[in-house]
Design a protein around this motif. Structure first.
Motif, PDB file in Angstrom:
ATOM      1  N   GLN A  95       0.807  -1.221   0.000  1.00  0.00           N
ATOM      2  CA  GLN A  95       0.000   0.000   0.000  1.00  0.00           C
ATOM      3  C   GLN A  95       0.839   1.270   0.000  1.00  0.00           C
ATOM      4  OE1 GLN A  95      -2.323   0.582   3.473  1.00  0.00           O
ATOM      5  NE2 GLN A  95      -3.558   2.216   2.572  1.00  0.00           N
ATOM      6  N   ASN A  96       0.519   2.147  -0.945  1.00  0.00           N
ATOM      7  CA  ASN A  96       1.156   3.451  -1.070  1.00  0.00           C
ATOM      8  C   ASN A  96       2.640   3.403  -1.420  1.00  0.00           C
ATOM      9  OD1 ASN A  96      -1.259   4.584  -0.570  1.00  0.00           O
ATOM     10  ND2 ASN A  96      -0.867   4.994   1.598  1.00  0.00           N
ATOM     11  N   ARG A 153       1.299   2.126  -6.413  1.00  0.00           N
ATOM     12  CA  ARG A 153       1.068   3.302  -7.257  1.00  0.00           C
ATOM     13  C   ARG A 153       1.081   2.933  -8.739  1.00  0.00           C
ATOM     14  NH1 ARG A 153      -0.600   6.249  -3.120  1.00  0.00           N
ATOM     15  NH2 ARG A 153       1.008   7.322  -1.909  1.00  0.00           N
ATOM     16  N   PHE A 207      -5.793   2.458 -14.224  1.00  0.00           N
ATOM     17  CA  PHE A 207      -6.527   3.664 -14.620  1.00  0.00           C
ATOM     18  C   PHE A 207      -6.311   3.994 -16.091  1.00  0.00           C
ATOM     19  CE2 PHE A 207      -7.029   5.593 -10.153  1.00  0.00           C
ATOM     20  CZ  PHE A 207      -8.241   4.955 -10.033  1.00  0.00           C
ATOM     21  N   ILE A 208      -5.104   3.749 -16.583  1.00  0.00           N
ATOM     22  CA  ILE A 208      -4.892   3.961 -18.020  1.00  0.00           C
ATOM     23  C   ILE A 208      -5.853   3.072 -18.801  1.00  0.00           C
ATOM     24  CG2 ILE A 208      -3.284   3.596 -19.929  1.00  0.00           C
ATOM     25  CD1 ILE A 208      -1.051   4.559 -18.185  1.00  0.00           C
ATOM     26  N   ALA A 217      -9.197   4.596 -18.660  1.00  0.00           N
ATOM     27  CA  ALA A 217      -9.372   5.943 -19.198  1.00  0.00           C
ATOM     28  C   ALA A 217      -9.176   6.018 -20.705  1.00  0.00           C
ATOM     29  CB  ALA A 217      -8.390   6.901 -18.514  1.00  0.00           C
ATOM     30  N   ARG A 258      -8.200  -4.543  -3.852  1.00  0.00           N
ATOM     31  CA  ARG A 258      -7.215  -3.833  -3.030  1.00  0.00           C
ATOM     32  C   ARG A 258      -7.886  -3.259  -1.783  1.00  0.00           C
ATOM     33  NH1 ARG A 258      -6.063   1.668  -2.438  1.00  0.00           N
ATOM     34  NH2 ARG A 258      -3.889   2.129  -1.898  1.00  0.00           N
ATOM     35  N   LEU A 313      -7.346  -4.317   2.159  1.00  0.00           N
ATOM     36  CA  LEU A 313      -6.898  -3.356   3.169  1.00  0.00           C
ATOM     37  C   LEU A 313      -7.864  -3.353   4.337  1.00  0.00           C
ATOM     38  CD1 LEU A 313      -5.688  -0.342   1.015  1.00  0.00           C
ATOM     39  CD2 LEU A 313      -4.329  -1.915   2.403  1.00  0.00           C
ATOM     40  N   ASP A 314      -9.144  -3.356   3.964  1.00  0.00           N
ATOM     41  CA  ASP A 314     -10.192  -3.363   4.955  1.00  0.00           C
ATOM     42  C   ASP A 314     -10.023  -4.552   5.906  1.00  0.00           C
ATOM     43  OD1 ASP A 314     -12.269  -2.060   5.912  1.00  0.00           O
ATOM     44  OD2 ASP A 314     -13.745  -2.750   4.450  1.00  0.00           O
ATOM     45  N   HIS A 325      -7.001  -4.880   8.341  1.00  0.00           N
ATOM     46  CA  HIS A 325      -7.013  -4.106   9.580  1.00  0.00           C
ATOM     47  C   HIS A 325      -8.035  -4.604  10.585  1.00  0.00           C
ATOM     48  CE1 HIS A 325      -5.066  -1.068   6.849  1.00  0.00           C
ATOM     49  NE2 HIS A 325      -4.195  -1.219   7.849  1.00  0.00           N
ATOM     50  N   ASN A 342      -1.071  12.797  -0.526  1.00  0.00           N
ATOM     51  CA  ASN A 342      -1.231  11.623  -1.381  1.00  0.00           C
ATOM     52  C   ASN A 342      -0.781  11.966  -2.803  1.00  0.00           C
ATOM     53  OD1 ASN A 342      -2.337   9.758  -3.203  1.00  0.00           O
ATOM     54  ND2 ASN A 342      -3.888   9.159  -1.708  1.00  0.00           N
ATOM     55  N   PRO A 343       0.337  11.391  -3.233  1.00  0.00           N
ATOM     56  CA  PRO A 343       0.892  11.801  -4.525  1.00  0.00           C
ATOM     57  C   PRO A 343      -0.065  11.553  -5.692  1.00  0.00           C
ATOM     58  CG  PRO A 343       2.056   9.887  -3.642  1.00  0.00           C
ATOM     59  CD  PRO A 343       1.169  10.383  -2.562  1.00  0.00           C
ATOM     60  N   LEU A 344      -0.860  10.465  -5.623  1.00  0.00           N
ATOM     61  CA  LEU A 344      -1.774  10.187  -6.735  1.00  0.00           C
ATOM     62  C   LEU A 344      -2.836  11.269  -6.832  1.00  0.00           C
ATOM     63  CD1 LEU A 344      -2.376   6.336  -6.697  1.00  0.00           C
ATOM     64  CD2 LEU A 344      -0.719   7.693  -7.966  1.00  0.00           C
ATOM     65  N   MET A 387      -7.906   9.981 -16.461  1.00  0.00           N
ATOM     66  CA  MET A 387      -6.932   9.552 -15.454  1.00  0.00           C
ATOM     67  C   MET A 387      -6.904  10.525 -14.291  1.00  0.00           C
ATOM     68  SD  MET A 387      -4.665   7.032 -15.783  1.00  0.00           S
ATOM     69  CE  MET A 387      -3.088   7.622 -15.215  1.00  0.00           C
ATOM     70  N   ASN A 411      -9.864  10.231 -12.106  1.00  0.00           N
ATOM     71  CA  ASN A 411      -9.827   8.969 -11.377  1.00  0.00           C
ATOM     72  C   ASN A 411      -8.813   8.995 -10.252  1.00  0.00           C
ATOM     73  OD1 ASN A 411     -11.750   7.111 -12.226  1.00  0.00           O
ATOM     74  ND2 ASN A 411     -10.697   6.838 -14.166  1.00  0.00           N
ATOM     75  N   LEU A 412      -7.614   9.507 -10.557  1.00  0.00           N
ATOM     76  CA  LEU A 412      -6.576   9.564  -9.537  1.00  0.00           C
ATOM     77  C   LEU A 412      -7.038  10.429  -8.379  1.00  0.00           C
ATOM     78  CD1 LEU A 412      -3.329   9.891 -11.692  1.00  0.00           C
ATOM     79  CD2 LEU A 412      -4.074   7.944 -10.329  1.00  0.00           C
ATOM     80  N   GLU A 436      -9.926   8.491  -6.463  1.00  0.00           N
ATOM     81  CA  GLU A 436      -9.445   7.372  -5.662  1.00  0.00           C
ATOM     82  C   GLU A 436      -8.522   7.860  -4.550  1.00  0.00           C
ATOM     83  OE1 GLU A 436     -10.196   4.192  -5.454  1.00  0.00           O
ATOM     84  OE2 GLU A 436     -11.732   4.366  -7.001  1.00  0.00           O
ATOM     85  N   ARG A 455     -10.583   9.211  -1.841  1.00  0.00           N
ATOM     86  CA  ARG A 455     -11.199   8.122  -1.097  1.00  0.00           C
ATOM     87  C   ARG A 455     -10.193   7.535  -0.109  1.00  0.00           C
ATOM     88  NH1 ARG A 455     -15.165   4.510  -3.162  1.00  0.00           N
ATOM     89  NH2 ARG A 455     -14.324   4.497  -5.248  1.00  0.00           N
ATOM     90  N   ASP A 456      -9.003   7.287  -0.648  1.00  0.00           N
ATOM     91  CA  ASP A 456      -7.941   6.718   0.161  1.00  0.00           C
ATOM     92  C   ASP A 456      -7.589   7.618   1.335  1.00  0.00           C
ATOM     93  OD1 ASP A 456      -7.257   4.263  -0.650  1.00  0.00           O
ATOM     94  OD2 ASP A 456      -5.203   4.791  -1.249  1.00  0.00           O
ATOM     95  N   ARG A 471     -10.164   3.880   7.337  1.00  0.00           N
ATOM     96  CA  ARG A 471      -9.669   2.512   7.392  1.00  0.00           C
ATOM     97  C   ARG A 471      -8.451   2.310   6.521  1.00  0.00           C
ATOM     98  NH1 ARG A 471     -15.402   0.419   5.898  1.00  0.00           N
ATOM     99  NH2 ARG A 471     -14.694   1.803   4.263  1.00  0.00           N
ATOM    100  N   THR A 472      -8.495   2.835   5.322  1.00  0.00           N
ATOM    101  CA  THR A 472      -7.407   2.540   4.402  1.00  0.00           C
ATOM    102  C   THR A 472      -6.240   3.498   4.540  1.00  0.00           C
ATOM    103  OG1 THR A 472      -8.641   3.757   2.756  1.00  0.00           O
ATOM    104  CG2 THR A 472      -8.742   1.372   2.650  1.00  0.00           C
ATOM    105  N   SER A 473      -6.426   4.609   5.258  1.00  0.00           N
ATOM    106  CA  SER A 473      -5.340   5.587   5.263  1.00  0.00           C
ATOM    107  C   SER A 473      -4.344   5.383   6.403  1.00  0.00           C
ATOM    108  CB  SER A 473      -5.902   7.007   5.324  1.00  0.00           C
ATOM    109  OG  SER A 473      -6.575   7.178   6.543  1.00  0.00           O
ATOM    110  N   ASN A 474      -4.743   4.676   7.443  1.00  0.00           N
ATOM    111  CA  ASN A 474      -3.780   4.530   8.541  1.00  0.00           C
ATOM    112  C   ASN A 474      -2.736   3.496   8.159  1.00  0.00           C
ATOM    113  OD1 ASN A 474      -5.125   2.157   8.850  1.00  0.00           O
ATOM    114  ND2 ASN A 474      -5.401   2.337  11.066  1.00  0.00           N
ATOM    115  N   ASN A 475      -1.815   3.927   7.315  1.00  0.00           N
ATOM    116  CA  ASN A 475      -0.877   2.942   6.788  1.00  0.00           C
ATOM    117  C   ASN A 475       0.276   2.705   7.756  1.00  0.00           C
ATOM    118  OD1 ASN A 475      -0.219   5.520   6.391  1.00  0.00           O
ATOM    119  ND2 ASN A 475       0.057   5.410   4.184  1.00  0.00           N
ATOM    120  N   ASN A 476       0.575   1.469   7.882  1.00  0.00           N
ATOM    121  CA  ASN A 476       1.699   0.949   8.653  1.00  0.00           C
ATOM    122  C   ASN A 476       2.095   1.817   9.862  1.00  0.00           C
ATOM    123  OD1 ASN A 476       1.505  -0.684   6.487  1.00  0.00           O
ATOM    124  ND2 ASN A 476       3.338   0.110   5.465  1.00  0.00           N
TER     125      ASN A 476
END
Lengths: 555, 339, 274
Positions: free
Chosen positions: B139-140, B145, B152-153, B156, B223, B227-228, B231, C7-9, C253, C256-257, C260, C263-264, C269-274
């Protein structure tokens, strides 16, 4: 967990590179092979398969019921009519050996060729012709094409080789109408409901070919009909693949999976000349098209009731520019609704030249000037502004854009509206709710255009939807229908065309060429095309054995 | 469970009526009918004969009467005959008095569309599952990424553009794949194995394209589901118990993350049945999408209504099956549904 | 906002959308040519310094048409999604707040709409009406509100029993106040995410409709119809399809980026990474 990213990297690299390569195919390589063998002369021989593409699937193969162009294209290889047009567009016999017209010009007697046969071996007689006439005129038949034949007061088949029709009054377009009616076999259809018969998917005709196989949605294959009395065609099989998308059709042509398609002007004039690999294997032809494109005014609406306004617009449009821009030069200007070069087309007539000054002068005469200096001409406070309506057709859309620009230059404000066909007809044409349309009419071989120009033909759903009403033209159109003598008819229609041009109810824009491209493996094609187009002798075309496509199956 | 099933079945009736009403109304929004098609705009046809056509098809009756007539026939699964396509039955085959069988239009188009869509759905799952899992586990980070960008490509890119480029590249530049259609010329003379291979070759591009388009939805779903789940408490517990990471991920987490996929499949059924108008037009595939598009342009009302109604009904059934499958697979729901 | 920047995306998406929107808004200033100016002598010129993206079949400058087309394509996406979102919020709020029979009716309507293949519905309506840009927006909007409805309803159902809502209700707050001041603001995140994703789909739907000849009609330029114009010359006049194709790809794109990523970033739930 640790090795994951590696496999992933590989996967990603693979997928990305696939994608990138596809994006970069613009610079794909072109193989040029030695195509000299295609240009050699070969003796004529029978056999082989010709593959072409259809954009839509026919709904059935009884042309009087189906009506789409794809249906008539296929059906005309299977069925015969009494008469046909020859390579110079003169009427000649097909099933009929000869025909006589009675002295009062009301009765036509057709003498059939002897020993005609259906593909199933049964004899084809005048009974079949009579049956076909009864079918097309029957009220229960859901055919839109009955009108011409309903004018026949009585029809009879006095003997098996003679078919006789009598009209209430002389009807000059009669002969042409008998060249458009495919004769159907009575013995197979007499107990059938013509509206819903399996015969339309499994037809039996009398022409060069018969149906071999029809794969729904995919292809129609014809094979030679050994029982035809029209002479044997050379090519064994005709296959029409159904490929709705024109871009895909062109790819199939380039990949040599189909032998012929009709090109558009960009493909003809730009792509082919730049691709020696294509010109090496595919021959391009140019033939007179079957329709002209025009700008038609709603004559019931102001200011189009004023002939000066119509003429002014005619002068303001540069037709040559449209031909050069839209058709890349692959079209002709026309000055009458007849095929240029045929007898009905009046050689004295010239299209309105491009003359914006004259246009402005005529509009001024009609009261249009830019009184309020907003760049748009006006009269009594009303700006000269209208909407051009057209249907979805690239050539028409582009022509409308060019017309719009030229009219803007002399101060006419034009908007363009493009709508889909069914809506176009029912929402705008039938209700008469339009200002100006950009459309096409066929350049028929029969000069009678009563339905289009006669003042009686203006009811909703009829074809004089622009509301043209000129008593002189009405008289000529009526006279033309009664006159069977070709020379006298010619004079009538020359005069009609002259008045029409002067009145300018429509602006003739152009008549485009048909641009068939056919693989060079097909030999025996007339080049340059005669007036009837290259297809007139398609039964003489042949594909020499060494040039035949490697098929999956040996014949 | 039975009660739940009956309840669901009961609700399908008003839904079906609603669907038929919506499709019927849409159709009568429109100006234009079967007599306004290209073929009729010919000076040789007359308004009287077109009026005659309208009467024969009941198009001159009030809309509500037409709807009544149609609903009556529909209740006996009689979807009528096509206006435009020479009286072919819309839905299922018919045999006339001479024993000639005329195949139904939907009957012929549906299997082709289903085949393509089931194959592309399988392709999507085969690719999306690993991509989604990798994404969740990294993740991340870079792989996550990159995968996200890649899917997405796929989503899209305008599919007809990609399709034409691939057709040019694999069919014209290189003679690798056929360009359009379902069968090669003369394929019927090949052995049956070769015929299947031939058809698969023809289907490669359409499946690839629709697979690429659908990848994003499923892989992101996997994905996020992973993740859900990762946790959740029970996963933490499993980890705490000292179970190997692989067991945790693949046995516990993945299984639970996959359950909701069943619902996604339920939702993708309209697409499965409807097919893609665009792909089928480009690749010259006589499926449901092409059938519908032609019918719309021809104003072929019985076909449009038939496809909308049958397609929607099959979707409802599919959704029901998906829900049942979900209930069967998930013990929590299985116990819950009876309430 | 911070969440997006981290969030880079999402950030990439936001930048892409920003650049394209600016180009669309200032199209009249940026475009080197009148997008509708025809020049019959300059038909199908490849890209050059004077025509950055070449010219089309009527000699019009593709780059200028792309800029003006961006306005249309983005407008279609945004208005269509706007319509869908408004319908979705209204119906979802009613269903989730009042529950009972009205909820049942609305949710059955959602079921009905979800079971009809959406693109078919759009196709039928567009073909039957005339395919003008407004009709396209309205139809896409009217056929894509179901997701938002479900979202809003679910949020409302879960929020409605929270303490702060119950508290205001006991204090005698009106329904409308409850809905607009408390429930709606708290369900905004998923609505925004789904709207952003919806714009991406709408841009694609417009290009698909253009391919079928039912999109934005000539002479008005949209990315979809520029791309469709070029499809017959995909390898000869590659610039006619490459640029609009890439533009659609990049824009979709971008949305979408961003969607998403949002959302992330916003999902606990999905953002508390490691």
């Amino acid at each position: 967990m640790q090795q994951k990213p590696k496999t992933l990297k590989f996967l990603l690299t693979a997928l990305f590179s696939t994608l990138l390569t596809t994006i970069l195919i613009g610079c794909g390589q072109q193989k040029t092979e030695d195509a000299g063998y295609l240009n050699k002369t070969y003796p004529s021989e029978a056999g082989g398969t010709l593959v072409d593409a259809l954009s839509g699937e026919p709904s059935g193969l009884i042309a009087m019921m189906a009506g789409e162009s794809s249906a008539s294209a296929i059906a005309s290889n299977i069925f015969n009519s009494l008469l046909k047009y020859d390579k110079n567009l003169e009427l000649t016999g097909e099933l009929a050996q000869s025909w006589d017209v009675s002295s009062d010009q009301k009765t036509i007697t057709f003498h059939l060729k002897p020993n005609l046969k259906w593909a199933d071996g049964q004899p084809l007689t005048s009974e079949d012709v009579l049956f076909t006439w009864k079918t097309v005129t029957d009220d229960k038949t859901r055919s839109p094409y009955g009108a011409d034949y309903k004018l026949v007061k009585s029809a009879e088949a006095p003997d098996s080789n003679t078919f006789k029709v009598t009209y209430a009054q002389p009807y000059a377009p009669a002969l042409d109408s008998w060249s458009g009616l495919h004769i159907l076999p009575k013995h197979l259809l007499k107990d059938q409901d013509i509206n819903n018969t399996p015969f339309s998917r499994n037809p039996v005709g009398s022409h060069y070919y018969q149906l071999d196989q029809w794969k729904k949605g995919e292809s129609l294959s014809l094979k030679r009909n050994p029982n035809t009395t029209q002479g044997q065609a050379k090519i064994d099989h005709l296959v029409s693949r159904i490929i709705p998308d024109r871009a895909a059709q062109f790819l199939e042509l380039m990949a040599d999976n189909i032998d012929s398609m009709s090109l558009n002007s960009i493909q003809y004039a730009r792509i082919f000349p730049s691709r020696p690999d294509l010109t090496a294997k595919i021959a391009q032809y140019k033939e007179l098209g079957n329709s002209y494109t025009y700008l038609g005014f709603n004559l019931k609406h102001r200011p189009f009731d004023d002939v000066r306004v119509r003429q002014a617009i005619n002068y303001a449009i540069d037709k040559q520019e449209i031909i050069d821009g839209v058709l890349l030069g692959l079209g002709l200007p026309v000055a009458s609704p007849y095929k240029p070069g045929t007898r009905w087309s009046n050689p004295k007539l010239q299209p309105y030249p491009y003359d914006p000054h004259k246009a402005i002068a005529l509009l001024k005469e009609a009261g249009f000037e830019d009184h309020d200096h907003d760049g748009i001409l006006d009269r009594d406070g009303q700006p000269l502004s209208f909407e051009i309506l057209t249907n979805q057709n690239k050539e028409r859309e582009m022509s409308a854009v060019l017309v719009q620009r030229r009219l803007k230059e002399i101060g006419i404000d034009v908007k363009i509206r493009v709508v889909e066909w069914a809506t176009f007809i029912s929402r705008f044409i039938k209700t008469g709710d339009f200002n100006v349309v950009l459309l096409g009419w066929g350049l028929g071989l029969e000069p009678d255009q009563f339905n289009i120009w006669h003042s009686s033909q203006q009811a909703p759903g009829q074809f004089n939807f622009i509301g043209y009403n000129n008593p002189k033209v009405d008289k000529l159109l009526e006279a033309g229908r009664l006159e069977l003598n070709p020379d006298k008819r010619m004079k009538i229609y020359h005069e009609f065309s002259e008045i029409l041009l002067e009145d300018s109810p429509v602006v003739y824009l152009f008549a485009g060429y048909g641009l068939p491209a056919i693989h060079k493996r097909v030999k025996g094609i007339d080049d340059p095309a005669p007036p009837a187009g290259i297809g007139h002798n398609s039964y003489e075309w042949y594909i020499p054995t060494p040039l035949r496509r490697n098929e999956m199956s040996a014949e | 469970m039975l009660k739940y099933l009956l309840n669901r079945l009961f609700w399908m009736v008003p839904l079906l009526v609603g669907i038929s009403l919506i499709s019927f109304l849409i159709m009568h929004l429109a100006p234009g009918d079967i007599t306004a098609t290209e073929a009729s705009f010919n000076p040789k046809t007359s308004e009287e004969s077109r009026q005659k056509l309208r009467e024969l098809y009941n198009l001159d009756k009030p809309v509500i009467v037409q709807y009544g007539l149609w609903l009556k026939r529909m209740s006996t699964l009689d979807f009528g005959h096509s206006f435009a396509s020479h009286q072919s039955p819309v839905f299922w085959q018919e045999t006339d008095k001479d024993g000639n069988v005329t195949k139904g239009m939907i009957q012929e188009a549906l299997p082709i569309t289903l085949l393509i869509n089931v194959l592309s759905l399988s392709l999507i799952i085969a690719i999306a599952l690993p991509l989604g899992v990798i994404s969740a586990l990294t993740q991340n980070k870079l792989p996550d990424r990159s995968i996200t960008i890649f899917v997405f490509i796929g989503f899209a890119i305008p599919s007809f553009w990609l399709a034409l480029m691939l057709m040019y590249w694999t069919g014209v530049s290189h003679n690798w794949l056929p360009i359009s259609g379902l069968h090669s010329l003369g394929a019927e003379k090949l052995s049956s194995l070769a015929q299947i291979l031939d058809t698969l070759k023809h289907l490669t591009l359409p499946i690839l394209i629709s697979g690429l388009t659908g990848l994003a939805g499923i892989s992101l779903f996997v994905r996020n589901g992973m993740l859900d789940v990762l946790h959740q408490d029970y996963i933490t517990t499993a980890r705490a118990k000292g179970l190997p990471e692989n067991t945790v991920v693949y046995k516990h987490a993945l299984r639970n993350a996959l359950l909701p996929l069943i619902t996604i499949f339920g939702l993708s059924i309209p697409g499965l049945i409807g097919g893609s108008v665009i792909a089928e037009s480009i690749f010259a595939i006589p499926g449901m999408g092409k059938l519908f598009y032609d019918a719309v342009l021809m104003r072929d009302f019985p076909v449009i209504m038939g496809i909308l109604t049958i397609g929607s009904a099959l979707t409802l059934v599919g959704n029901l099956l998906a829900d049942l499958a979900y209930a069967w697979a998930d013990p929590r729901v299985r116990k819950g549904v009876a309430q | 906002m911070n969440a997006i920047l981290k969030n880079p995306l999402a950030l990439t998406g936001l930048i892409i959308i920003g650049i394209i929107s600016i180009m669309a808004i200032f199209a009249p200033l940026i475009a080197p040519f009148d997008p509708d100016a025809i020049n019959v002598k300059n038909i199908l010129l490849p890209p050059s310094s004077s025509h950055l993206m070449g010219t089309d079949g009527l000699g019009r400058d593709v780059y200028s048409r792309m800029l003006f087309g961006a306005r249309i394509s983005l407008l279609v996406g945004i208005v269509a999604v706007g319509i869908a979102t408004i319908i979705g919020i209204v119906l979802g709020a009613i269903a989730g707040f009042y529950r009972g029979w009205i909820d049942t009716i609305i949710m059955r309507l959602v079921d009905i709409m979800l079971s009809i293949p959406t693109f078919f519905l759009i196709l039928a309506v567009i073909a039957f009406l005339t395919p003008s840009i407004w009709n396209i927006m309205i139809v896409i909007g009217l056929t894509s509100w179901m997701g938002v409805t479900r979202l809003v309803r679910a949020e409302f159902l879960s929020l409605r029993n929270r303490e702060f809502v119950l508290a205001s209700q006991t204090l005698g707050a009106k329904d409308s106040r409850l809905i607009f001041r408390q429930l709606l603001p708290n369900s905004l995140t998923p609505i925004i995410v789904s709207s952003v994703l919806g714009i991406a789909s709408a841009v694609l739907v417009e290009s698909g409709l253009s391919f079928l000849g039912l999109g934005v009609q000539a002479p008005q330029a949209s990315w979809g119809n520029i791309l469709t114009d070029g499809k017959e010359y995909i390898e000869f006049a590659w610039w006619l399809s490459l640029f609009p194709g890439l533009a659609i790809l990049i824009t979709v794109m971008g949305y979408n980026l961003l969607g998403e990523g949002l959302r992330d970033a916003l999902d606990p739930r999905t953002s508390n990474n490691n």
